[in-house]
Design an enzyme around this catalytic site. Sequence first.
Site, PDB file in Angstrom:
ATOM      1  N   ARG A   1       3.013   4.861   6.410  1.00  0.00           N
ATOM      2  CA  ARG A   1       3.412   4.151   7.634  1.00  0.00           C
ATOM      3  C   ARG A   1       3.912   2.740   7.359  1.00  0.00           C
ATOM      4  NH1 ARG A   1      -2.263   4.426  10.451  1.00  0.00           N
ATOM      5  NH2 ARG A   1      -2.743   3.785   8.292  1.00  0.00           N
TER       6      ARG A   1
ATOM      7  N   CYS B   1       0.837  -1.193   0.000  1.00  0.00           N
ATOM      8  CA  CYS B   1       0.000   0.000   0.000  1.00  0.00           C
ATOM      9  C   CYS B   1       0.876   1.248   0.000  1.00  0.00           C
ATOM     10  CB  CYS B   1      -0.901   0.000   1.235  1.00  0.00           C
ATOM     11  SG  CYS B   1      -2.049   1.400   1.315  1.00  0.00           S
TER      12      CYS B   1
ATOM     13  N   CYS C   1      -6.164  -0.111   6.948  1.00  0.00           N
ATOM     14  CA  CYS C   1      -5.960   0.504   5.637  1.00  0.00           C
ATOM     15  C   CYS C   1      -7.160   1.386   5.279  1.00  0.00           C
ATOM     16  CB  CYS C   1      -5.779  -0.584   4.589  1.00  0.00           C
ATOM     17  SG  CYS C   1      -5.612   0.021   2.891  1.00  0.00           S
TER      18      CYS C   1
ATOM     19  N   ASP D   1       0.455   3.758   1.743  1.00  0.00           N
ATOM     20  CA  ASP D   1       0.419   4.354   3.083  1.00  0.00           C
ATOM     21  C   ASP D   1       1.838   4.648   3.588  1.00  0.00           C
ATOM     22  OD1 ASP D   1       0.296   4.476   6.092  1.00  0.00           O
ATOM     23  OD2 ASP D   1      -1.837   4.097   5.714  1.00  0.00           O
TER      24      ASP D   1
ATOM     25  N   HIS E   1      -2.180  -3.955   5.048  1.00  0.00           N
ATOM     26  CA  HIS E   1      -1.956  -3.538   6.444  1.00  0.00           C
ATOM     27  C   HIS E   1      -3.286  -3.255   7.113  1.00  0.00           C
ATOM     28  CE1 HIS E   1      -2.647   0.885   6.030  1.00  0.00           C
ATOM     29  NE2 HIS E   1      -2.338   0.635   4.767  1.00  0.00           N
TER      30      HIS E   1
END
Length: 220
Positions: free
Chosen positions: A46, A42, A101, A44, A98
């Site tokens: 993080r 992803c 999400c 993302d 994750h």
Amino acid sequence: MPDIQDLFAHNRAWAAQMEKERPGFFTSLTRQQRPKFMWIGCSDSRVPANQITGLEPGEVFVHRNVANVVVHSDLNALSAIQYAVEMLKVEHIMVVGHYGCGGVMAALEGTRVGLADNWIRHIQDVRDRHKGLLQALPGEARGDALVELNVIEQVVNVSVSTVMVDAWSKGQRVTVHGWAYGVHDGLLQDLHMSVSSPEQIEPLYLAAVQAAATRRTNAS
């Protein structure tokens, strides 16, 4: 939060520190990359592939998008996979979702976010395919379950792509894995969806989906 100039300062400090601690580090990176691993994850911020796995630059080939989706009309993802498999000869492709999400939660709840709704529609297809399973779970467990189910479905999508079918038909040894990452604890979870040949897809898929349902039921 740092501003844009701070990023240049941090970069120079990092580069100097790396060269001090490991002389020749950057010179070695100029050689042809030969990673054994590809990470499909992803976007993302993080979820950084190298830090999570403890791999150095040059050791993992990375493709990222919203909610780690692989669809057969996405030439970007397929081109990255083709390059990794045919040119770099990676041995492992990890599809990594994750928990928490945003894309998955938007799909689960039917939230409109804008242009990305068209992309998230693919995850809604996963939601609809497993509607009975998700509805049988408590509300708080459904998001984590859909994260795992989405990874499992994307492993299938990678595995049935022409890239993988051709690679396996030629006897190339490459395995597609499905993992999930916990932003809350930093740990990777093996979803037991590791495919090394077309014949493994269906039995592994059925077992992985059932395991996701059982895992979320027991956790709730």
